[in-house]
Enzyme design. Sequence first.
Site, PDB file in Angstrom:
ATOM      1  N   CYS A 159      55.217  46.527  27.825  1.00  0.00           N
ATOM      2  CA  CYS A 159      54.671  47.498  26.874  1.00  0.00           C
ATOM      3  C   CYS A 159      53.144  47.536  26.942  1.00  0.00           C
ATOM      4  O   CYS A 159      52.469  46.666  26.377  1.00  0.00           O
ATOM      5  CB  CYS A 159      55.130  47.154  25.453  1.00  0.00           C
ATOM      6  SG  CYS A 159      54.432  48.254  24.203  1.00  0.00           S
ATOM      7  N   CYS A 162      51.330  47.920  23.584  1.00  0.00           N
ATOM      8  CA  CYS A 162      51.284  46.691  22.776  1.00  0.00           C
ATOM      9  C   CYS A 162      50.277  45.689  23.341  1.00  0.00           C
ATOM     10  O   CYS A 162      49.565  45.028  22.593  1.00  0.00           O
ATOM     11  CB  CYS A 162      52.652  46.003  22.759  1.00  0.00           C
ATOM     12  SG  CYS A 162      54.051  47.103  22.571  1.00  0.00           S
ATOM     13  N   ASP A 163      50.221  45.550  24.671  1.00  0.00           N
ATOM     14  CA  ASP A 163      49.499  44.409  25.258  1.00  0.00           C
ATOM     15  C   ASP A 163      48.298  44.770  26.121  1.00  0.00           C
ATOM     16  O   ASP A 163      47.527  43.879  26.499  1.00  0.00           O
ATOM     17  CB  ASP A 163      50.482  43.586  26.126  1.00  0.00           C
ATOM     18  CG  ASP A 163      51.648  43.058  25.303  1.00  0.00           C
ATOM     19  OD1 ASP A 163      51.436  42.757  24.112  1.00  0.00           O
ATOM     20  OD2 ASP A 163      52.763  42.958  25.844  1.00  0.00           O
TER      21      ASP A 163
END
Length: 337
Positions: A159, A162-163
């Site tokens: 992701c 997200c990261d």
Amino acid sequence: MRTSLAWGLLGEGFGGLGGLSSTESGETKVYDLAIIGGGPAGLTAGVYAARSRINGVIFEQGTPGGQIATTEVVANYPGFTEIGGLELAERMEEHVRSFGMPIVAAEVMSITLDGDEKVLETADGTYRVKAVIIATGANPKQLGVPGEDRLRGRGVSYCATCDGAFFKDRPIVVVGGGDSAIKEGLYLTKFGTSVTVVHRRDQLRAEKAWQEEAFKNPKMHFVWDTVVEEIEGQKMVERIRVRNVKTQAISYLEADAIFIYVGMRPNTGFVQGVIDLDEQGYIIADERTLATSVPGIFAAGDVRQKELRQVATAVGDGSTAAVQAEEYLEELKRAGR
Ligand code: NAP
């Protein structure tokens, strides 16, 4: 918490089709329609079902929005030249909630058949319904190479939204050649010093518009005909061992992060043995009606066997499934069942 809000809203919004209304019989909650999954397909089914005054409930175990909730930008959904994935997801959720359709934050573990009725075992207890729309989508596949599990969350990610920001000014590797790999790779160029796409063939599968953008981005690099053999690093990802599938030559890519986008696996474990699935686990549904092998169970969105998996096609499926479920419920009523 969400459950009690849902039940509170229900009394205000729904009379239920044909005078049926939700009731609790012992621990079992009773509805006409259960929509499983709160991504674009499920939320659209919710909007259509709610506007048809069907007595329905949506189950979503995570954050409503499905995959788009973790997508940085959606650029091919008509009406929005570009819109943040999370914003689009929130708007869809808001739309369903505006009709009072309850969204229960619980996983559905199994469906069993009891005559015309479908019995759902969920993390929120037992639900008994007459029709079901399965819109549980799909999750990212793993590569299955050494180091992938051990370094997950330590540089191995599925992701970018997200990261990605953790890898500012660091070299990043992306694996895959589809829409996800290229689109998310482009997003990662905001952070990384470079984004190297490792693809097993010498041609991308991604939409041409994404390809053109990727080829002209100076931070994007491509390693063709190559597969990942191992993800190496002590505590964090340090380098990626790759093999050229044509020459068999082994080489190493220095990287602090590897984002893996090698396709999706449908979330259908809970209906295995109940409805027909294809060999990859996708639900087989009639192209016109979205009916599955069990009368009264419909499939919508990425979870079903289909040609094109997009927000636009998921939304189309959601509306079709809701209309078909309504027809099915009316037929049951006409038959006095
Ligand atoms: P996908 O289209 O299935 O692409 C997966 C990619 O990973 C392919 O390039 C495939 O290579 C490669 N791959 C598969 N297994 C591999 C392995 N074991 N090792 C190395 N490479 C491997 O998956 P996706 O990109 O996640 O997309 C899923 C669906 O969502 C698609 O229908 C896609 O169109 C849709 N989607 C659309 C958008 C959009 O904005 N339009 C964005 C994201 C996703 P090959 O090409 O050689 O098969």
